[in-house]
Write an enzyme that holds these catalytic residues in place. Structure first.
Site, short mmCIF file in Angstrom:
data_model
loop_
_atom_site.label_atom_id
_atom_site.label_comp_id
_atom_site.label_asym_id
_atom_site.label_seq_id
_atom_site.Cartn_x
_atom_site.Cartn_y
_atom_site.Cartn_z
N ARG A 1 5.19 16.08 -62.56
CA ARG A 1 5.99 16.21 -61.43
C ARG A 1 6.95 15.06 -60.94
NH1 ARG A 1 1.45 19.04 -61.11
NH2 ARG A 1 0.47 17.15 -59.64
N GLU B 1 -12.10 10.79 -59.34
CA GLU B 1 -13.40 11.31 -58.89
C GLU B 1 -14.68 11.60 -59.84
OE1 GLU B 1 -12.61 14.43 -55.88
OE2 GLU B 1 -14.71 14.21 -55.12
P1 AMP Z 1 -4.23 9.72 -57.39
O1 AMP Z 1 -4.22 8.99 -58.73
O2 AMP Z 1 -5.51 10.10 -56.72
O3 AMP Z 1 -3.11 9.12 -55.99
O4 AMP Z 1 -3.29 11.06 -57.89
C1 AMP Z 1 -2.04 11.15 -57.69
C2 AMP Z 1 -1.55 11.92 -58.96
O5 AMP Z 1 -2.37 13.29 -59.02
C3 AMP Z 1 -0.25 12.30 -58.84
O6 AMP Z 1 0.42 12.31 -59.99
C4 AMP Z 1 -0.18 13.82 -58.28
O7 AMP Z 1 0.72 14.54 -58.76
C5 AMP Z 1 -1.61 14.44 -58.39
N1 AMP Z 1 -2.41 14.80 -57.17
C6 AMP Z 1 -3.46 14.29 -56.89
N2 AMP Z 1 -3.95 15.08 -55.75
C7 AMP Z 1 -3.01 16.10 -55.48
C8 AMP Z 1 -2.82 17.08 -54.92
N3 AMP Z 1 -3.87 17.35 -53.79
N4 AMP Z 1 -1.75 18.05 -54.87
C9 AMP Z 1 -0.84 17.83 -56.00
N5 AMP Z 1 -0.79 16.62 -56.88
C10 AMP Z 1 -1.93 15.86 -56.62
#
Ligand code: AMP
Length: 174
Positions: free
Chosen positions: A62, A99
């Protein structure tokens, strides 16, 4: 309706996707609304100012959708950061913990020139692991990370701290 409210209203919560307990932030209604989509792109470009960035990094998948029009309006190039195994030429890779389990992302080793100013763009900042790893790839590629811009920050997950001492700009914070 003002733009802030429109942007917030066009991001919808999908419970238990892709797995139980996760509230997925679905940006497809925002992308389908040209006023909201264009407003988001303009906000990101205006925050930094045209001509201040050499390359925009978009994170699969995205992040690509937001990063490409931002790159066009900045007058900057676009560089994809993809999941492991997708990019065809020689890559640099970074792994980080999720996680449950881990994730590896890659960028082409020759994507950047020394000293280029790079902005990382994604849809959601959650735990910050993806943005941190993308920033490390840019640095290893020889360029400078100007900042990280996301459409939505899930502040309760503390991603900003994990990203470290980079400028993090979120259009919407929950
Ligand atoms: P993080 O590495 O945990 O910050 O996760 C970020 C990545 O995971 C991004 O590329 C987001 O598109 C996706 N992502 C993580 N959590 C969500 C969520 N609750 N809703 C949509 N996309 C998420």
């Amino acid at each position: 309706m003002d733009l802030d409210r429109l942007i917030q209203e066009r991001i919808r919560d999908i419970a238990d996707h892709p797995k139980e307990g996760v509230v997925f932030k679905d940006i497809t209604p925002l992308l389908a609304d040209h006023v909201a989509f264009a407003g988001v792109v303009d906000r990101i470009v205006n925050h930094h100012g045209r001509g201040t960035i050499d390359k925009i990094v978009g994170i699969e998948a995205r992040g690509f959708i937001l990063a490409a029009p931002v790159a066009y309006h900045f007058g900057a190039g676009f560089v994809p950061v993809r999941k492991k195994g997708k990019l065809p030429a020689r890559t640099l890779a970074e792994s980080y913990d999720l996680e449950y389990g881990s994730e590896t992302i890659e960028v082409h080793a020759d994507a950047f020139s020394p000293g280029e100013r790079v902005l990382i763009v994604d849809d959601v900042l959650a735990t910050g692991g993806t943005a941190r790893a993308a920033a490390d790839l840019v640095t290893r590629g020889g360029a400078d990370v100007v900042g990280v811009t996301v459409l939505m920050e899930l502040s309760f997950l503390g991603g900003r701290d994990r990203v470290g001492n980079l400028d993090v700009h979120a259009l919407v914070t929950v």
